[in-house]
Design a protein around this motif. Structure first.
Motif, PDB file in Angstrom:
ATOM      1  N   ALA A  15       0.798  -1.220   0.000  1.00  0.00           N
ATOM      2  CA  ALA A  15       0.000   0.000   0.000  1.00  0.00           C
ATOM      3  C   ALA A  15       0.828   1.266   0.000  1.00  0.00           C
ATOM      4  N   PRO A  53       3.599   1.936  -1.846  1.00  0.00           N
ATOM      5  CA  PRO A  53       3.966   2.355  -3.198  1.00  0.00           C
ATOM      6  C   PRO A  53       2.960   3.277  -3.892  1.00  0.00           C
ATOM      7  N   PRO A  54       1.648   3.051  -3.816  1.00  0.00           N
ATOM      8  CA  PRO A  54       0.745   4.013  -4.448  1.00  0.00           C
ATOM      9  C   PRO A  54       0.914   5.431  -3.919  1.00  0.00           C
ATOM     10  N   THR A  78       3.758   6.675  -2.763  1.00  0.00           N
ATOM     11  CA  THR A  78       5.010   7.135  -3.361  1.00  0.00           C
ATOM     12  C   THR A  78       4.762   7.615  -4.785  1.00  0.00           C
ATOM     13  N   VAL A  79       3.946   6.865  -5.535  1.00  0.00           N
ATOM     14  CA  VAL A  79       3.654   7.261  -6.917  1.00  0.00           C
ATOM     15  C   VAL A  79       2.869   8.568  -6.936  1.00  0.00           C
ATOM     16  N   LEU A 139       4.435  11.885  -8.619  1.00  0.00           N
ATOM     17  CA  LEU A 139       3.870  12.506  -9.816  1.00  0.00           C
ATOM     18  C   LEU A 139       3.515  13.967  -9.552  1.00  0.00           C
ATOM     19  N   LEU A 176       6.675  15.833  -9.717  1.00  0.00           N
ATOM     20  CA  LEU A 176       7.085  16.056 -11.112  1.00  0.00           C
ATOM     21  C   LEU A 176       6.321  17.242 -11.707  1.00  0.00           C
ATOM     22  N   LEU A 230      -5.136   7.202  -7.010  1.00  0.00           N
ATOM     23  CA  LEU A 230      -3.846   6.704  -6.527  1.00  0.00           C
ATOM     24  C   LEU A 230      -3.725   6.903  -5.016  1.00  0.00           C
ATOM     25  N   LEU A 263      -5.831   4.411  -3.183  1.00  0.00           N
ATOM     26  CA  LEU A 263      -5.277   3.053  -3.291  1.00  0.00           C
ATOM     27  C   LEU A 263      -4.301   2.818  -2.143  1.00  0.00           C
TER      28      LEU A 263
END
Lengths: 208, 104, 694
Positions: free
Chosen positions: C258, C260-261, C263-264, C268, C271, C294, C297
Motif C-alpha cells: 500500500a 507504493p501508491p 510514493t507514486v 507525480l 514532477l 492513486l 489506493l
C-alpha cells in the motif's frame, strides 16, 4: 518446553538465530519482497500511462513519436544482458579464478550501458521532435514510466561496478555472494519490466 | 559427470532455453506490429498475450520460480503480488475510463 | 520584507519565510500564535541540546541509542517520537476546536490560511508521525520477543527506517519555523496543490515529508514480514503464533503493497510542481481524478495498517486480563487475513462523489460493507474470550472495553457511509470527520495506549502508575465522546469539514461541547505525562525484574524485565500456542539451559542516522529550491549505502560467560521474588513472578 532449552539441531548455529544458509535465504527473500513493492510502483505508472494515453492535448501522439527499430534493438540488448548475467550467475559458485565471472559481468555491464545510451538518444530525438514531458499529460506519463526504468538500469549498472570492485577486494565472501544474487534478481526484474514497456508503450502506440 | 557439473549443465540449459524462447516471443510481437496482419485490437491482444507468456518464461527460466517445492514461497509471493497489481491496475483503468466517458 | 535573500545558496528563502518576521509585520492573533509555535520549537530544540551537553550524554546517546540496531531500542525511539508528535498534533486539534467554537458569524482568532495549515499538519502528523511510528515501535519491540527471535531479519534496515521517519518528522517541525505548511489537507489533492494554486513551499514540505516516511514504512513492512516468515523459533508454526504477531504480519504485508501508491501519487505531484509535468494539472491533458484514485489506493489499506496492530494488542490484552485463552483463535486469524485482502478492494468509497457511475459505486459500496464482517467476528471473539473468564480491570483492559463499545458505534456510521446515496449527503461533512476519528481514537489510539501500558513493564522493568493511568483513560474516553459526538449531529445538519468559520448560530452548543471535549483530551495527554513522571519516581517500588507481571502467555514474558540485549539465552522451542502460560502450568518455566553459548549480535552503525539526516537534508533542499543542498544530500545517501556495503566487521560477540552471568542475576531475582496471585498484581508486591493457582 523450558524457557532455556537448547535446540538439538546438530547445526552449529554459533549462537545466532539462524544458520548461515538460512541467513542467505532470508537475505534473498527480503530482496524479492522489495522487488514486489517496486513492481507495484511500475504497475501504477503503467496504469497512469493507460489513463493518460489519449491526453495528448493536441501535441505529438504515440504513433508519431515511437520508432520500432530502436525499440527492437534496445529490447534485444536488454534481453541479451539478462542472458549474460544468467551465465554470470552460473559461474558464481565455481571454485577457482573469477575470470569467467568478471567476463560475464563486464559484458552485462556493457550491454546495459549500450541500452542506456540508445535510450538517451531516443529521448533526445523525441525532444527535438517536440515531444517533451511538459507538452501534454500523455508525454508526462511516458516520461515518468520509461526514464524510471532507465534510472533503475543505471542503478543496476552502478551496483554492478561496485560488486566487481568488491569481488576484487573481498573475493567470494558470503556478503558479496548475497549481493550478487540480489543484483541478479534486480537485473532480471528490469528485463521483465521492459517486456511490459515494449508491449504496452511502444508496440501498443505503434498499432493505433 | 559429477552432480555439481550436472547441476551446472541444467542451469545453463535453463538460461539458453529461456533466452531462445524470449527471443522468439519478442520477434513475434514486433513482427505482428511491423507487418500488420490483423486488426488493431487483435494485434494488441496478440502483443499483450505474447508479453504475458514471455513474463512467465522469464520467471521460470531466469528467476527459477516454478511449481517446485523450493520455489514455492517465491511463487506464492509473486502470485499474491500479481493479484494486488491486477486489482489496482484494472480498478484504475475501469474507474478512470468510466469517469472520462461520463465527462464527454 | 519580501524578495529572495541569496537565491543561489538559499533558494527561494526570504525573510518573510520566518513566522517571527510575519508576526512582526502583521501582528494578528493568528500570526502571533504561529510565531509562538515556532518559538516553542526553537527553544525546545535549544533546550534539549543544552541539557544533553550539560550532562555530557552525547556519547552515550550516540553509542547506546542512535546507532543501535537493537530492535528493542529502535522500538522505544519510535514510541518516543510518536508521543512527541502526538503532543503537537493534539494541540493543533485543540486550536481548531476552539476556533470553530469561537468563530460563529465572526472570524475567530485563526485566519483561514492558518486554520488550513493546522488541519493539514494535524492529519499528516497523526497518521504518519504519530500512528505509524507508534505501531511500528510496538511491533518492533514485541514481535521478535513473541516469536523467540534475537532481532528482526534486517536490523540495519530497521535503523534506516527509523531515521528516515525521524528525519521526516524533523522536516515537519522545521516547517513550523521556516516557511509554512501545505493548506491542502493530509490528502493534498491537486489541482489545488499544483503550482498554479499553491506555488509556496507548503505542498513541497508535505510531499517530501510523506515521501521519506513512506519509504521508511515500506522498508519496515518488508523487514517485519520477512522476520515473521523466516525467524520464528522452532515449533512456532504459523497457527501457533500470538495474534499480535498475526496482525503484525498482515499489517506488514499491507505496508509493502500500500505504500507504493502513495510514493507514486506524491512523486507525480512533485514532477508536476518541479518539472512542469502535466499529471494532475488543469491544462494540457492532466487528469486530477487519477490522483484521488492513486492516493486512496494507498489511503484505504493505510487505515487497516493502523488498526490491525491495535486489534492484535486487544487480542493479547483481553486474553491476559480475562485469565483465559483467546476464544476462536482460528477465526481471528482468518478474519485478520480477510481484512487484509479486502482492504485492497474498497478504496473508491473515499470518493463516491467524484463522478463515476452508480454501478461502480455500488460494487465498492458492497465491498465496504463486507469488510465490516470480519471485524464483527473479532469483536464477538473478544467478548466470548471474556465470558466466564476472570476479568481484571487493569488500564489496558479498560482501554479494550472502551474500544469494543465505542469502535462498534463508529463502525455503524461506517456502514452508513458505505451506502453511496447516503455518502453523497455526508461526504466531507463533520459526520465523516466524526466517523474516522471514531475509528482511529478508540481503535488505534486506545490500542496503542493499551499496548504501551501492557508492555512498558517488560521494556523498563517497572510498572506504570495505575491511578494516573485510570485518570488518563477517563479523560481519553470522556474527551472523545464530548469532542466527536456533536460532530455527527453537525455533519448530519450539513456542516462541511475543514471550515474555519461557521455561519449558523444553532450550532453553537454543539461546537462548545466539542471544544470542551478537546480540552479534556488535552488533559488526557497531560495525565499520561504525569503518569510517566510519577512512575519513574516510584520505579523502585514497582519493579518487576522477574519479568512476568501479568501472568502472561507469550514468550516475551519468559525473560527478564528489561530483557537482556540478546533476548533469549538460547532460542526457545515451542509446541503449542501460549507457550509460556503452558510451561508455567506443566513444567519448569525458569530452568536454565544445559549450556550457554556465545551469542553474536549486530554492532551499532551510523548508517541509519546518516541516511536519515541526509534524506531530510535532500528534502529540505528540494523544498527551498536549494539545488546544491539537495544534490549533496542525495550524494551523501548514495555514498553511505555504498560505503556501508564494504563494511565487514559488523558483528559483536557476547561470550557465554557473560550470558551466564546475566542469566544468573536474573534467575536469582526470580528465586528471591515472591510469587503473587492476580489480586496482588497492582500492588508493590508484584515483582514479576506469577503464582500458579492450584
Amino acid at each position: 518446553m523450558s524457557a532455556g532449552e537448547v535446540i538439538p539441531t546438530g547445526l552449529d548455529l554459533g549462537g545466532a538465530s539462524q544458520s548461515a544458509p538460512e541467513r542467505a535465504a532470508t537475505g534473498v527473500q527480503g530482496f524479492w519482497v522489495f522487488l514486489m513493492s517496486d513492481a507495484v510502483i511500475f504497475a501504477l505508472l503503467f496504469a497512469t500511462y493507460g489513463v493518460m494515453l489519449s491526453r495528448t492535448a493536441g501535441g505529438p501522439t504515440p504513433a508519431a513519436v515511437y520508432k520500432i527499430g530502436p525499440a527492437f534493438i534496445e529490447t534485444l540488448i536488454l534481453l541479451t544482458s539478462s542472458f549474460t548475467f544468467g551465465m554470470a550467475s552460473v559461474t558464481l559458485n565455481d571454485a577457482g579464478p573469477r575470470r569467467r565471472l568478471f567476463g560475464w559481468m563486464s559484458v552485462t555491464l556493457l550491454l546495459g550501458a549500450a541500452f542506456l545510451g540508445m535510450e538517451l538518444r531516443d529521448f533526445g530525438a523525441m525532444f527535438s521532435a517536440g515531444a517533451y514531458p511538459t507538452r501534454s499529460g500523455y508525454l508526462s506519463a511516458f516520461f515518468a514510466l520509461v526514464p524510471l526504468h532507465g534510472l533503475h538500469v543505471l542503478v543496476g549498472a552502478v551496483w554492478m561496478v561496485v560488486m566487481m570492485v568488491q569481488l576484487r577486494v573481498f573475493g567470494r565472501d558470503a556478503q558479496v555472494m548475497l549481493n550478487i544474487r540480489r543484483l541478479a534478481l534486480f537485473w532480471h526484474f528490469l528485463d521483465i519490466v521492459w517486456i511490459a514497456i515494449f508491449s504496452v508503450v511502444y508496440l501498443q502506440g505503434l498499432i493505433r | 559427470m559429477s552432480a555439481s557439473a550436472r547441476e551446472k549443465r541444467r542451469e545453463i540449459r535453463a538460461y539458453v532455453i529461456g533466452y531462445g524462447l524470449a527471443l522468439a516471443l519478442t520477434a513475434a510481437a514486433f513482427a505482428a506490429v511491423r507487418w500488420r496482419g490483423f486488426t488493431a485490437s487483435a494485434t494488441l491482444a496478440i502483443v499483450l498475450g505474447l508479453a504475458l507468456v514471455q513474463l512467465i518464461v522469464h520467471f521460470r527460466f531466469f528467476l527459477h520460480v516454478s511449481l517446485s517445492r523450493a520455489s514455492r514461497d517465491n511463487l506464492g509471493l509473486v502470485l499474491f503480488s500479481a493479484l494486488i497489481i491486477a486489482l489496482m491496475v484494472s480498478g484504475t483503468l475501469v474507474i478512470l475510463f468510466n469517469l472520462r466517458q461520463r465527462m464527454m | 520584507m519580501t524578495g529572495a535573500v541569496w537565491p543561489a545558496v538559499l533558494g527561494r528563502f526570504d525573510w518573510s519565510s520566518l513566522p517571527f518576521v510575519r508576526a512582526w509585520q502583521d501582528p494578528t492573533v493568528s500570526e502571533i500564535i504561529g510565531a509562538g509555535a515556532a518559538a516553542i520549537v526553537v527553544f525546545a530544540a535549544i533546550g534539549v541540546v543544552a541539557l544533553i551537553t550539560r550532562y555530557r550524554r552525547w556519547g552515550y546517546l550516540w553509542r547506546e541509542w542512535f546507532t543501535s540496531l537493537d530492535h528493542k531500542k529502535i522500538g522505544i525511539m519510535y514510541i518516543v517520537l510518536a508521543f512527541v508528535m502526538l503532543s503537537r498534533a493534539l494541540v493543533e486539534a485543540v486550536l481548531m476546536r476552539l476556533q470553530q467554537a469561537a468563530a460563529i458569524n465572526t472570524p475567530g482568532f485563526l485566519s483561514p490560511d492558518h486554520f488550513a495549515q493546522l488541519f493539514s499538519t494535524h492529519g499528516s502528523i497523526m497518521i504518519f508521525f504519530m500512528a505509524m511510528p507508534f505501531l511500528t515501535g510496538l511491533i518492533n519491540y514485541v514481535m521478535p520477543l513473541q516469536i523467540g527471535s534475537r532481532d528482526v531479519a534486517f536490523p540495519l534496515l530497521n535503523s534506516i527506517s527509523l531515521w528516515l521517519t525521524g528525519g521526516a518528522a524533523g522536516l515537519m517541525m522545521v516547517s513550523l519555523v521556516i516557511g509554512r505548511f501545505s493548506t491542502g489537507g493530509w490528502s493534498g489533492y491537486p489541482p489545488y496543490t499544483e503550482l498554479a494554486f499553491s506555488p509556496d513551499v507548503g505542498p513541497d514540505y508535505w510531499i517530501w515529508a510523506l515521501t521519506l516516511g513512506s519509504i521508511g514504512s515500506t522498508l519496515t513492512g518488508l523487514n517485519f514480514a520477512v522476520t515473521i516468515y523466516k525467524m520464528r523459533c522452532p515449533g512456532m508454526d504459523l497457527m501457533r503464533m500470538p495474534l499480535f504477531v498475526w496482525t503484525s504480519l498482515c499489517a506488514s504485508i499491507l505496508m509493502i503493497f500500500a505504500m507504493p501508491p502513495l510514493t507514486v501519487a506524491t512523486a507525480l505531484l512533485a514532477l508536476d510542481r518541479y518539472l512542469g509535468f502535466h499529471f494532475f494539472t488543469n491544462d494540457l491533458g492532466g487528469d486530477m481524478m487519477n490522483y484521488a484514485n492513486l492516493f486512496w489506493l494507498f489511503g484505504h489499506p493505510e487505515v487497516y495498517i493502523l488498526i490491525l496492530p491495535a486489534f492484535g494488542v486487544y487480542s493479547e490484552v483481553v486474553s491476559t486480563f480475562s485469565s483465559k485463552g483467546l476464544y476462536g483463535y482460528t477465526s481471528l486469524v482468518w478474519a485478520t487475513m480477510a481484512i487484509a485482502v479486502l482492504s485492497f478492494t474498497v478504496w473508491v468509497h473515499h470518493f463516491f462523489t467524484m463522478g463515476q457511475s452508480a454501478d461502480i459505486n455500488a460494487v465498492f459500496g458492497i465491498a465496504t460493507m463486507a469488510i465490516g464482517v470480519p471485524t464483527g467476528v473479532k469483536i464477538y471473539d473478544w467478548v466470548w474470550t471474556m465470558f466466564r473468564g476472570e476479568v481484571r480491570f487493569t488500564v489496558p483492559m479498560l482501554y479494550a472495553l472502551a474500544f469494543m463499545m465505542t469502535f462498534v458505534l463508529g463502525g455503524f456510521t461506517g456502514i452508513l457511509l458505505a451506502f453511496p446515496p447516503l455518502d453523497y449527503l455526508a461526504h466531507n461533512t463533520l459526520f465523516l470527520v466524526a466517523h474516522f476519528h471514531n475509528m482511529l481514537i478508540p481503535g488505534l489510539l486506545y490500542g496503542m495506549l493499551a499496548g504501551y501500558h501492557y508492555w512498558f513493564p517488560k521494556a523498563f522493568g517497572f510498572r506504570l502508575d495505575e491511578k494516573w493511568g485510570r485518570i488518563a483513560f477517563g479523560c481519553w474516553v470522556v474527551g472523545f465522546y464530548l469532542a466527536f459526538m456533536p460532530l455527527y449531529v453537525l455533519g448530519a445538519a450539513g456542516v462541511a469539514r475543514r471550515t474555519q468559520e461557521v455561519f449558523e448560530p444553532a450550532f453553537r452548543p454543539w461546537l462548545y461541547v466539542a471544544g470542551l471535549g478537546a480540552l479534556v483530551l488535552l488533559c488526557a495527554l497531560a495525565s499520561l505525562f504525569v503518569q510517566l513522571w510519577v512512575s519513574i519516581k516510584r520505579r523502585d517500588a514497582n519493579r518487576v525484574t522477574a519479568g512476568d507481571p501479568w501472568d502472561g502467555r507469550g514468550l516475551e514474558w519468559s525473560i527478564s524485565a528489561p530483557p537482556p540485549e540478546y533476548n533469549f539465552a538460547s532460542i526457545p522451542r515451542v509446541s503449542r500456542r501460549d507457550p509460556f502460560y503452558d510451561v508455567k502450568r506443566t513444567g519448569d518455566p525458569y530452568a536454565p539451559p544445559a549450556a550457554y553459548q556465545d551469542i553474536r549480535l549486530p554492532k551499532g552503525s551510523m548508517a541509519g542516522p546518516v541516511i536519515g539526516l541526509a534524506g531530510a537534508t535532500t528534502a529540505f533542499g528540494l523544498v527551498w529550491h536549494m539545488w546544491w543542498l539537495a544534490i549533496l544530500g542525495l550524494l551523501a545517501v548514495i555514498v553511505a549505502v555504498i560505503a556501508r556495503s564494504f563494511a565487514r566487521d559488523v558483528e559483536k560477540v557476547i561470550d557465554a560467560a557473560e550470558v551466564e552471568r546475566t542469566e544468573a542475576a536474573w534467575l536469582s531475582a526470580v528465586a528471591a521474588a515472591t510469587p503473587i496471585l492476580r489480586e496482588g498484581e497492582m500492588s508493590c508486591a508484584n515483582q514479576g513472578l506469577a503464582e500458579i493457582p492450584a
